[in-house]
Write a protein that holds these residues in place. Structure first.
Motif, PDB file in Angstrom:
ATOM      1  N   MET A 109     -15.249 -50.777  15.860  1.00  0.00           N
ATOM      2  CA  MET A 109     -15.262 -51.703  15.178  1.00  0.00           C
ATOM      3  C   MET A 109     -15.427 -50.739  13.609  1.00  0.00           C
ATOM      4  N   LYS A 110     -16.007 -49.503  14.075  1.00  0.00           N
ATOM      5  CA  LYS A 110     -15.889 -48.884  12.386  1.00  0.00           C
ATOM      6  C   LYS A 110     -14.954 -48.776  12.293  1.00  0.00           C
ATOM      7  N   LYS A 111     -13.245 -48.447  13.033  1.00  0.00           N
ATOM      8  CA  LYS A 111     -11.936 -48.037  12.562  1.00  0.00           C
ATOM      9  C   LYS A 111     -11.402 -49.743  11.914  1.00  0.00           C
ATOM     10  N   ALA A 112     -11.642 -50.291  12.506  1.00  0.00           N
ATOM     11  CA  ALA A 112     -11.493 -52.283  11.594  1.00  0.00           C
ATOM     12  C   ALA A 112     -12.086 -52.074  10.356  1.00  0.00           C
ATOM     13  N   ILE A 113     -13.319 -51.156   9.965  1.00  0.00           N
ATOM     14  CA  ILE A 113     -13.909 -50.985   8.752  1.00  0.00           C
ATOM     15  C   ILE A 113     -12.560 -50.306   7.406  1.00  0.00           C
ATOM     16  N   TYR A 114     -13.029 -48.813   8.698  1.00  0.00           N
ATOM     17  CA  TYR A 114     -12.509 -48.067   7.509  1.00  0.00           C
ATOM     18  C   TYR A 114     -11.547 -47.173   7.925  1.00  0.00           C
ATOM     19  N   GLY A 115     -10.730 -48.132   8.511  1.00  0.00           N
ATOM     20  CA  GLY A 115      -9.025 -47.778   9.110  1.00  0.00           C
ATOM     21  C   GLY A 115      -9.046 -46.959  10.269  1.00  0.00           C
ATOM     22  N   ASN A 116      -8.353 -47.286  11.141  1.00  0.00           N
ATOM     23  CA  ASN A 116      -7.932 -46.685  11.990  1.00  0.00           C
ATOM     24  C   ASN A 116      -7.097 -45.335  12.465  1.00  0.00           C
ATOM     25  N   THR A 117      -6.778 -45.042  11.097  1.00  0.00           N
ATOM     26  CA  THR A 117      -6.084 -43.196  11.184  1.00  0.00           C
ATOM     27  C   THR A 117      -7.521 -42.296  10.446  1.00  0.00           C
ATOM     28  N   THR A 118      -8.462 -43.518   9.466  1.00  0.00           N
ATOM     29  CA  THR A 118      -8.817 -42.555   8.343  1.00  0.00           C
ATOM     30  C   THR A 118     -10.429 -41.561   8.798  1.00  0.00           C
ATOM     31  N   PRO A 119     -10.094 -40.175   8.495  1.00  0.00           N
ATOM     32  CA  PRO A 119     -11.045 -39.524   9.366  1.00  0.00           C
ATOM     33  C   PRO A 119     -12.576 -40.220   8.285  1.00  0.00           C
ATOM     34  N   HIS A 120     -13.451 -40.828   9.176  1.00  0.00           N
ATOM     35  CA  HIS A 120     -15.090 -40.674   9.092  1.00  0.00           C
ATOM     36  C   HIS A 120     -15.888 -40.520   9.786  1.00  0.00           C
ATOM     37  N   PRO A 121     -16.844 -39.563   8.961  1.00  0.00           N
ATOM     38  CA  PRO A 121     -17.991 -38.864   9.921  1.00  0.00           C
ATOM     39  C   PRO A 121     -18.452 -40.543  11.006  1.00  0.00           C
ATOM     40  N   GLY A 122     -18.586 -41.634  11.070  1.00  0.00           N
ATOM     41  CA  GLY A 122     -18.686 -42.591  11.791  1.00  0.00           C
ATOM     42  C   GLY A 122     -18.090 -42.357  13.216  1.00  0.00           C
ATOM     43  N   ILE A 123     -16.518 -42.488  13.064  1.00  0.00           N
ATOM     44  CA  ILE A 123     -15.593 -42.815  14.032  1.00  0.00           C
ATOM     45  C   ILE A 123     -15.875 -41.154  14.671  1.00  0.00           C
ATOM     46  N   ALA A 124     -15.871 -40.150  14.149  1.00  0.00           N
ATOM     47  CA  ALA A 124     -15.863 -38.398  14.610  1.00  0.00           C
ATOM     48  C   ALA A 124     -17.272 -38.640  15.614  1.00  0.00           C
ATOM     49  N   SER A 125     -18.270 -39.200  15.424  1.00  0.00           N
ATOM     50  CA  SER A 125     -19.492 -39.746  15.515  1.00  0.00           C
ATOM     51  C   SER A 125     -19.208 -40.793  17.019  1.00  0.00           C
ATOM     52  N   SER A 126     -18.832 -41.282  17.124  1.00  0.00           N
ATOM     53  CA  SER A 126     -18.357 -42.145  17.945  1.00  0.00           C
ATOM     54  C   SER A 126     -17.781 -41.824  19.325  1.00  0.00           C
ATOM     55  N   LEU A 127     -16.311 -41.137  19.026  1.00  0.00           N
ATOM     56  CA  LEU A 127     -15.995 -40.336  19.555  1.00  0.00           C
ATOM     57  C   LEU A 127     -16.093 -39.552  20.633  1.00  0.00           C
ATOM     58  N   ASN A 128     -17.249 -38.841  20.056  1.00  0.00           N
ATOM     59  CA  ASN A 128     -18.107 -37.784  20.491  1.00  0.00           C
ATOM     60  C   ASN A 128     -19.273 -37.866  21.521  1.00  0.00           C
ATOM     61  N   ASN A 129     -19.760 -39.175  21.147  1.00  0.00           N
ATOM     62  CA  ASN A 129     -20.502 -39.900  22.284  1.00  0.00           C
ATOM     63  C   ASN A 129     -19.659 -40.428  23.385  1.00  0.00           C
ATOM     64  N   ILE A 130     -18.674 -40.661  22.698  1.00  0.00           N
ATOM     65  CA  ILE A 130     -17.520 -41.122  23.763  1.00  0.00           C
ATOM     66  C   ILE A 130     -17.229 -40.167  25.468  1.00  0.00           C
ATOM     67  N   GLY A 131     -17.027 -39.078  24.584  1.00  0.00           N
ATOM     68  CA  GLY A 131     -16.727 -37.600  25.320  1.00  0.00           C
ATOM     69  C   GLY A 131     -17.551 -37.380  26.210  1.00  0.00           C
ATOM     70  N   THR A 132     -19.070 -37.652  26.045  1.00  0.00           N
ATOM     71  CA  THR A 132     -20.385 -36.623  26.422  1.00  0.00           C
ATOM     72  C   THR A 132     -19.940 -37.811  27.615  1.00  0.00           C
ATOM     73  N   CYS A 133     -20.404 -39.118  27.157  1.00  0.00           N
ATOM     74  CA  CYS A 133     -20.336 -39.818  28.636  1.00  0.00           C
ATOM     75  C   CYS A 133     -19.514 -39.445  29.965  1.00  0.00           C
ATOM     76  N   TRP A 134     -18.375 -39.089  29.541  1.00  0.00           N
ATOM     77  CA  TRP A 134     -17.303 -39.228  30.677  1.00  0.00           C
ATOM     78  C   TRP A 134     -17.429 -37.294  30.749  1.00  0.00           C
ATOM     79  N   SER A 135     -17.942 -36.578  29.854  1.00  0.00           N
ATOM     80  CA  SER A 135     -18.053 -35.878  30.887  1.00  0.00           C
ATOM     81  C   SER A 135     -19.313 -35.436  31.741  1.00  0.00           C
ATOM     82  N   HIS A 136     -20.680 -36.038  31.696  1.00  0.00           N
ATOM     83  CA  HIS A 136     -21.407 -36.670  32.301  1.00  0.00           C
ATOM     84  C   HIS A 136     -21.043 -37.749  33.812  1.00  0.00           C
TER      85      HIS A 136
END
Length: 202
Positions: A109-136
């Motif tokens: 949803m964030k990518k649809a709102i802000y742009g698929n390749t647009t650098p955005h703090p909300g997108i960066a945060s989501s990527l980080n959250n998913i990374g943390t889950c895969w790490s766990h």
């Protein structure tokens, strides 16, 4: 009166109930946005009192309401935020796979709102959250791919060499993954970068 009895900032079921009731009244009057502000306050308090599981039921209600306001299939920052919050709760409860499903929806949803390749703090945060889950979940390589995407975006937002807490955190997360994978030298290089940055910040 309840705040005077229990404390201005003390989480208490009676205060949470009052906030929820005010939300119901505003909702009944058709001011859904005002209702949400009270529901969010009530929700935050309920989470503090009862923990993650109870919070999920409230976040689900909030999500349902936001979809009713903005449209069932509409991409909106508030809906993305609710999906992220539910993901946080499932992560807190240790169900990382369930958390990922919500984080992925929020990210999409964030990518649809802000742009698929647009650098955005909300997108960066989501990527980080998913990374943390895969790490766990023990998939460190998958975690690294998400952390690296998050890091790249954070550097694009804050500056390639600018010391920033989010960048330092991403560097540390990647270091943790390499450490788990047994590549201590690689881990150290990320930890050193993170440490240097944190020293510059603090």
């Amino acid at each position: 009166m309840k705040k005077a009895i229990y404390g201005e900032t003390t989480p208490h079921p009676d205060i949470a109930s009052s906030l929820n009731n005010i939300g119901n009244s505003w909702s009944g009057l058709g001011d859904k946005r005002k209702a949400i502000t009270y529901y969010e306050q009530s929700l935050k308090m309920m989470k503090a009192i009862y923990g993650e599981r109870k919070a999920i039921t409230y976040y689900e209600q909030s999500l349902k309401m936001k979809k009713a306001i903005y449209g069932e299939t509409t991409e909106h920052p508030d809906i993305a935020s609710s999906l992220n919050n539910i993901g946080n709760c499932w992560r807190g409860l240790g169900d990382h796979r369930k958390a990922i499903t919500y984080y992925e929806q929020s990210l999409k949803m964030k990518k649809a709102i802000y742009g698929n390749t647009t650098p955005h703090p909300g997108i960066a945060s989501s990527l980080n959250n998913i990374g943390t889950c895969w790490s766990h979940l023990g998939d460190q390589r998958k975690a690294i791919t998400y952390y690296e995407q998050s890091l790249k975006m954070e550097k694009a937002i804050y500056g390639e060499t600018t010391p920033h807490p989010d960048i330092a955190s991403s560097l540390c997360n990647i270091g943790n993954c390499w450490n788990q994978l047994g590549d201590q030298r690689k881990a150290i290089s990320y930890y050193e970068q993170s440490l240097k940055m944190r020293k510059a910040i603090y």
